[in-house]
Enzyme design. Structure first.
Site, mmCIF file in Angstrom:
data_model
loop_
_atom_site.group_PDB
_atom_site.id
_atom_site.type_symbol
_atom_site.label_atom_id
_atom_site.label_comp_id
_atom_site.label_asym_id
_atom_site.label_seq_id
_atom_site.Cartn_x
_atom_site.Cartn_y
_atom_site.Cartn_z
ATOM 1 N N THR A 186 3.419 -1.359 20.403
ATOM 2 C CA THR A 186 3.620 -1.335 18.953
ATOM 3 C C THR A 186 4.855 -2.175 18.624
ATOM 4 O O THR A 186 5.911 -1.988 19.221
ATOM 5 C CB THR A 186 3.775 0.110 18.445
ATOM 6 N N CYS B 27 8.534 4.625 11.065
ATOM 7 C CA CYS B 27 7.374 5.198 11.747
ATOM 8 C C CYS B 27 7.762 5.677 13.147
ATOM 9 O O CYS B 27 8.801 5.326 13.683
ATOM 10 C CB CYS B 27 6.254 4.178 11.886
ATOM 11 N N HIS C 211 0.629 5.897 16.084
ATOM 12 C CA HIS C 211 1.653 5.265 15.246
ATOM 13 C C HIS C 211 1.716 6.044 13.926
ATOM 14 O O HIS C 211 0.947 5.791 13.000
ATOM 15 C CB HIS C 211 1.221 3.807 15.033
#
Lengths: 163, 206
Positions: free
Chosen positions: A24, A30, A47
């Site tokens: 990611t 996040c 995520h």
């Protein structure tokens, strides 16, 4: 065998068998949460964007909210044959990128609420959180390898961390 | 009302909000830099929130962003963002003359200059919004951040994400004539969840 490298975008969740590389890029507020079962060689990454689906009017992607993301990721891992009792967790993210005076609460502090919600859910589910790099005010790019079971965290202006 | 429901008249009205706001922002920036500042014709559209960062570049590209918060009836967050390299060039237009050997001092001078640029640009945008809606919209001090694009926009996407999976994007771009080429920046207006209908009502297009 070369590992499959998969990018996990916002609100997405991916569970894979070894060999896999879950990636990611550019995590801010996040959370990147990895759950893995070393013995059965299975890992999944979700995520997470927001702490709680109950504050929202519609939920289309379970990965979006911590409270819906965990059950959905557990179900995916279960499908691949992971053992519930062997699962461990590693996580990174939850930064507050913009620090206005008094913004420790409210919309800009969603990162902190994401961390708290995710940790609480892991505790409720009895999944040990074995490593984490959360909070602060810098973005992170993360990578989890089923070769090493290490979560690599890259932050601007800091040395790479291996968790 | 869900954001998904905006019709073309509402989008046109919001584009006009962007147009007027960016016009004022361009004038203010031009005054500060004593250089011509151009603006692109703003666009207003609905995009899936997950695609929002890609509108502005790659997830790991380096960005300088300044955020201010407006409180009041139409509370919102506003962001002015530039590519990091261009931001440094812009900062040097303002503080280059005070250039010093002390790296840390130069860094602080640049940050202070860029915060002020963001403050002036976004302040002008909000003032125009306040003037034609009649809403008092007191603005916070600016917060500056230098980081990856994806990380900086996470919180923006999360704010939109509270109400749904679609974001209203009023895309406005400013262009300053630099020493070589142009120094561009984007303004983002991010209404707090549930506040958009209040603006649309005031614009007479609810």
């Amino acid at each position: 065998m070369k590992p499959q490298s998969v990018h996990v975008g916002m609100a997405e969740l991916v569970a894979l068998r070894h060999p896999a590389l879950l990636v990611t890029l550019g995590l801010g507020s996040c959370i990147g949460l990895v759950l893995y079962d070393e013995a059965n060689r299975i890992a999944g990454l979700v995520h997470i964007m927001l702490p709680d689906s109950r504050q929202s009017r519609n939920e289309t992607k379970p990965g979006k909210f911590a409270d819906t993301a965990l059950p959905a990721l557990l179900a995916e891992l279960n499908k691949l044959g992971a053992s519930r009792s062997r699962l461990k967790a590693k996580m990174a993210g939850g930064a507050q990128m913009f620090n206005l005076p008094g913004s420790g609460q409210g919309l800009l502090a969603v990162g902190n609420r994401n961390i708290e919600a995710t940790k609480n859910l892991l505790a409720q589910l009895n999944i040990p959180l074995v490593a984490s790099d959360t909070g602060g005010n810098k973005g992170r790019s993360i990578e989890f390898s089923t070769e090493t079971w290490v979560l690599t965290v890259k932050t601007l202006g800091k040395s790479v961390q291996m968790l | 009302m869900e954001r998904e429901d905006l019709n073309s008249i509402q989008l046109d009205a919001l584009r006009e909000v962007g147009n007027i706001g960016a016009g004022h922002a361009a004038t203010a920036l031009s005054g500060l830099l004593n250089r011509p500042v151009g603006m692109a014709v703003p666009q207003a559209r609905l995009v899936p929130i997950y695609d929002l960062p890609q509108l502005y570049g790659a997830a790991e590209s380096l960005i300088c962003a300044v955020l201010v918060r407006a409180e009041g009836d139409f509370s919102c967050n506003l962001v002015f963002m530039m590519e990091e390299e261009k931001a440094l060039e812009l900062a040097d237009l303002l503080v280059g003359a005070f250039c010093c050997d002390d790296e840390e001092m130069l860094h602080q001078l640049r940050d202070s200059a860029l915060s002020e640029v963001g403050n002036i640009v976004l302040g002008a945008f909000v003032n125009s919004l306040s003037a034609f809606t009649g809403f008092p919209l007191p603005v916070s001090v600016p917060a500056i951040a230098h980081d990856m694009l994806g990380a900086l926009l996470d919180v923006i996407v999360a704010i939109y994400g509270i109400s749904g999976d679609v974001a209203l994007v009023v895309q406005t771009a400013l262009a300053v004539k630099g020493i070589d080429g142009e120094l561009g920046g984007h303004i983002l207006m991010v209404p707090d969840p549930g506040k958009l209908p209040i603006l649309l009502g005031k614009l007479g297009v609810l």
